[in-house]
Write an enzyme that holds these catalytic residues in place. Structure first.
Site, PDB file in Angstrom:
ATOM      1  N   TYR A 161       1.270  -4.164  -0.077  1.00  0.00           N
ATOM      2  CA  TYR A 161       1.164  -5.364   0.719  1.00  0.00           C
ATOM      3  C   TYR A 161       0.095  -5.568   1.117  1.00  0.00           C
ATOM      4  CZ  TYR A 161       6.093  -6.782  -1.307  1.00  0.00           C
ATOM      5  OH  TYR A 161       7.102  -6.924  -2.163  1.00  0.00           O
ATOM      6  N   ASN A 219       4.260  -1.097  -0.067  1.00  0.00           N
ATOM      7  CA  ASN A 219       4.478  -1.244  -1.569  1.00  0.00           C
ATOM      8  C   ASN A 219       3.553  -2.548  -2.162  1.00  0.00           C
ATOM      9  OD1 ASN A 219       7.177   0.494  -1.635  1.00  0.00           O
ATOM     10  ND2 ASN A 219       8.049  -1.984  -0.930  1.00  0.00           N
ATOM     11  N   THR A 235      15.018  -7.742  -0.442  1.00  0.00           N
ATOM     12  CA  THR A 235      14.964  -9.245  -0.334  1.00  0.00           C
ATOM     13  C   THR A 235      15.673 -10.167  -1.369  1.00  0.00           C
ATOM     14  OG1 THR A 235      12.572  -9.153  -0.220  1.00  0.00           O
ATOM     15  CG2 THR A 235      12.641 -10.107  -1.437  1.00  0.00           C
ATOM     16  N   ASN A 277       3.587  -2.984  -7.533  1.00  0.00           N
ATOM     17  CA  ASN A 277       2.220  -3.931  -6.823  1.00  0.00           C
ATOM     18  C   ASN A 277       1.164  -3.439  -7.302  1.00  0.00           C
ATOM     19  OD1 ASN A 277       4.711  -6.065  -6.224  1.00  0.00           O
ATOM     20  ND2 ASN A 277       4.774  -5.056  -4.415  1.00  0.00           N
ATOM     21  N   HIS A 311       5.892  -4.134   7.698  1.00  0.00           N
ATOM     22  CA  HIS A 311       5.848  -3.488   6.791  1.00  0.00           C
ATOM     23  C   HIS A 311       4.015  -3.459   6.324  1.00  0.00           C
ATOM     24  CE1 HIS A 311       6.834  -3.499   2.731  1.00  0.00           C
ATOM     25  NE2 HIS A 311       7.680  -4.419   2.244  1.00  0.00           N
TER      26      HIS A 311
END
Length: 367
Positions: free
Chosen positions: A179, A177, A25, A234, A174
């Protein structure tokens, strides 16, 4: 014995070597959340990677979690990405796009009409996101209703189809992580009592439906998946039984015959062995269930570790993240054992060309 610099048949296409540019990112999308001329140059410079996995790109406006990240849900974004894929292909590379829904790792200022983020849960993550003012705490989410989940699956399917229209060689979903998809997978986050919560079968349901939809849209040979069984990124607290959870994921997805699985080993951006997890056992389980699915590893690999991973059969491909930021010619540097440029952390997130497309190659440094 395979070698890091050998070609590989990866699903429906060939890659020139086993070195992968991991998704990074960089927060440089143009208005409309579309890639621009800087993206074209950035990815073109790195086309010697066997495979480029783009920066995570949201599948819908609701899926955005950080300032100036690109999307793959409208015509302008498709046109912007088409310029990127054309440049990479003209340079002899292969490129897939990472499909992203951040779930609760977002902020009301980034979402349409100031809506709150959505997740498997209504509990706020103890995490931050990147806004115009810098890094700020994420907003409190709401739990998605059961009847909304088919829409989420449809958004992934549509984004995969748009990726093909944009000229990508495939997509990477994805699922890592902390999400959205991992917010459903882990029992430390998922507190639902419907068909998408509870036992492992329920918590993996959304991922299974998403992967089946994407494969149904573009084919298994152009579909990969990223997983991170133990990372705390996260505020993703550890699952009570990660070996059982991710073993179930591997078994459940095996009939699809995905092109590859991309595993983050250990703590994303941190220790490779924390917390402990038997990645070798998970790989063996995957290979037994789905022999044609390639095994991609990621997190803290250097030249020696990468060479050994491929030569020993522990991995089919090795993904490098930050080394690709500062070294557009990373493949050559790894092949020759040349020193690496050190990336400038101050330019990682947001900005323009500086720290993005101006790193020297071995050739330009030599004058």
């Amino acid at each position: 014995m395979s070698h890091l610099f050998d070609p590989l048949h990866l699903g429906d296409f060939e890659v020139a070597n086993r070195i992968v540019m991991a998704p990074l990112t960089r927060n440089r999308a143009e208005p409309g959340r579309r890639p621009g001329a800087l993206h074209v140059e950035y990815y073109r410079q790195r086309a010697s990677a066997g495979l480029i996995v783009t920066e995570a790109s949201q599948i819908s406006p609701e899926g955005q979690g950080y300032l100036d990240t690109p999307g793959i849900y409208d015509a302008a974004q498709v046109a912007g990405w088409k310029r990127v894929t054309d440049a990479v292909h003209d340079a002899g590379g292969r490129i897939v796009i990472q499909l992203w829904h951040v779930g609760r790792i977002s902020h009301v200022s980034l979402l349409p009409d100031g809506r709150v983020p959505v997740s498997s849960t209504a509990r706020r993550a103890n995490s931050k996101t990147y806004l115009a003012s810098g890094f700020e705490p994420v907003s409190e989410p709401r739990a998605l209703r059961t009847d909304e989940l088919p829409r989420i699956v449809a958004d992934y399917r549509r984004a995969a189809g748009l990726a093909m229209a944009a000229g990508f060689d495939g997509v990477e979903v994805h699922g890592a992580n902390g999400y959205l998809l991992e917010q459903f997978l882990r029992d430390s986050i998922n507190d639902r009592d419907d068909a998408y919560g509870g036992a492992i079968e329920g918590r993996t349901r959304l991922l299974r439906e998403v992967m089946a939809a994407v494969v149904g849209e573009i084919g298994a040979g152009r579909t990969g998946l990223r997983l991170s069984p133990v990372t705390p990124a996260n505020d993703a607290g550890p699952d009570s039984d990660p070996a059982a959870l991710y073993g179930h994921v591997v078994d459940a997805l095996a009939p699809l015959g995905l092109a590859y699985l991309h595993l983050i080993e250990g703590q994303t951006g941190g220790a490779r062995d924390y917390p402990p997890f038997d990645f070798a056992a998970l790989r063996a389980r995957c290979k037994a269930a789905s022999p044609k699915s390639a095994w991609m590893v990621n997190n803290g690999y250097d030249r020696a570790l990468a060479l050994d991973a491929v030569a020993s059969g522990a991995a089919d491909l090795v993904a490098f993240g930050r080394p690709f930021i500062g070294n557009p010619d990373l493949v050559r540097r790894l092949r020759e054992g040349a020193p690496l440029n050190v990336p400038d952390r101050a330019t990682f997130y947001g900005g323009g060309a500086a720290g993005y497309v101006d790193y020297p190659t071995l050739e330009t440094a030599a004058g």
